[in-house]
Design an enzyme around this catalytic site. Structure first.
Site, PDB file in Angstrom:
ATOM      1  N   GLN A  25      -6.163  24.307 -46.118  1.00 38.33           N
ATOM      2  CA  GLN A  25      -5.263  23.145 -46.103  1.00 38.33           C
ATOM      3  C   GLN A  25      -5.238  22.493 -47.496  1.00 38.33           C
ATOM      4  OE1 GLN A  25      -4.672  20.097 -42.846  1.00 38.33           O
ATOM      5  NE2 GLN A  25      -6.234  19.024 -43.997  1.00 38.33           N
TER       6      GLN A  25
ATOM      7  N   HIS B 185     -15.191  11.989 -41.805  1.00 37.53           N
ATOM      8  CA  HIS B 185     -14.089  11.097 -42.215  1.00 37.53           C
ATOM      9  C   HIS B 185     -14.625   9.903 -43.003  1.00 37.53           C
ATOM     10  CE1 HIS B 185     -12.175  13.000 -38.548  1.00 37.53           C
ATOM     11  NE2 HIS B 185     -11.237  13.188 -39.453  1.00 37.53           N
TER      12      HIS B 185
END
Ligand code: PAF
Length: 280
Positions: free
Chosen positions: A153, A37
């Site tokens: 995704q 992240h």
């Protein structure tokens, strides 16, 4: 760093940023932030004037027997990671504002969502698309950053953005890996030390597959055979799928198209479902 919790506050702040002519770079997350992240946040900082990170474990992308309740959560840690990485706004919406009890609108991409993870997790991309449409309408980002680890995704979101005419640039940021190659994921925290060892073999298997076109053979079956042969040696690993597909359309390929091919896999490591992929 501002921490905003209501939709109205976030929308007003985002509109103000736009009025000021700032380019908003958005990193949607489900929290439990790790170095993967952090690399998305760094990419966002390179691409925008203001970085917004959302932290929201989205219930609609979990199936009834999946890990929504046990999904790892640590908001204090997440906010510290955001602060340390220079995030301007952490948006932490409440579940009942995103999905009030009478919520009834869902967004479904029907083509790219159908295969691969969509087979074993049939409602996942519907949940992802639904929450992202909400978040795009709350954060008004110019650019949104996703991890390439979630290659399907990324493809589904790009398609949804194109189909629904969102003015959002979708950027895929390279997969961050542990030293032994395991793709970083919040779900890695579920693995015990033995599982952790076997899980690292998923990437090793993908590398075996990559060696096939690297040696000049383009047969997709050959790539799949190398990967399956490697994964079968580890008793904790059970393959859900391995596919060789076009990296944009996700259509299966019989032959590797160099530079345009994705090999994607989902594997159970005991009870932990892991995904990974590699481009050929
Ligand atoms: O990739 C994720 O963490 C989630 O699917 C996302 C994009 C934040 C939507 O909930």
């Amino acid at each position: 760093m501002q921490i905003l919790k209501s939709v109205k506050e976030m929308q007003e702040h985002a509109l103000e940023l736009r009025r000021e002519g700032k380019r908003v770079a958005f990193v949607p997350t489900m929290g439990y932030l790790h170095a993967g992240h952090e690399s998305l946040i760094e990419e966002a900082a390179r691409r925008g004037d203001s970085v917004v990170v959302s932290i929201f474990v989205n219930p609609t992308q979990f199936g009834p027997s999946e890990d929504f309740r046990t999904y790892p959560r640590d908001l204090d840690h997440d906010l510290a990671v955001c602060e340390r990485n220079g995030v301007d706004v952490a948006f932490v919406p409440a579940a009942d504002e995103m999905y009030p009890s009478d919520y009834s609108t869902f967004v479904e991409e029907e083509r790219l969502s159908a295969g691969m993870c969509g087979v074993s997790r049939p409602s996942m991309f519907r949940g992802v698309c639904t929450v992202l449409v909400q978040l795009f309408n709350i954060v008004f980002p110019d650019v949104a950053i996703f991890g390439q680890k979630d290659a399907q995704q990324v493809a589904v979101v790009r398609k949804m953005v194109r189909d629904l005419h969102f003015k959002v640039e979708v950027v895929a940021s390279p997969t961050m890996r542990e030293q032994d190659g395991l793709a970083m994921s919040s779900r890695n925290s579920y693995l015990n030390e033995f599982e952790r060892g076997d899980a690292a073999q998923i990437y090793q298997a993908l590398l075996k597959g990559k060696a096939v076109p690297d040696s000049g053979q383009l047969s997709a079956d050959r790539v799949l055979a190398e990967i399956m042969h490697h994964l079968r040696q580890y008793r904790r690993l059970r393959v859900i799928y391995v596919h060789v597909v076009d990296k944009d359309t996700l259509e299966p390929l019989r032959e590797v198209k160099p530079g345009k091919t994705l090999v994607a896999t989902a594997v159970w490591c005991d009870e932990v479902r892991l995904i990974d992929n590699i481009e050929l």
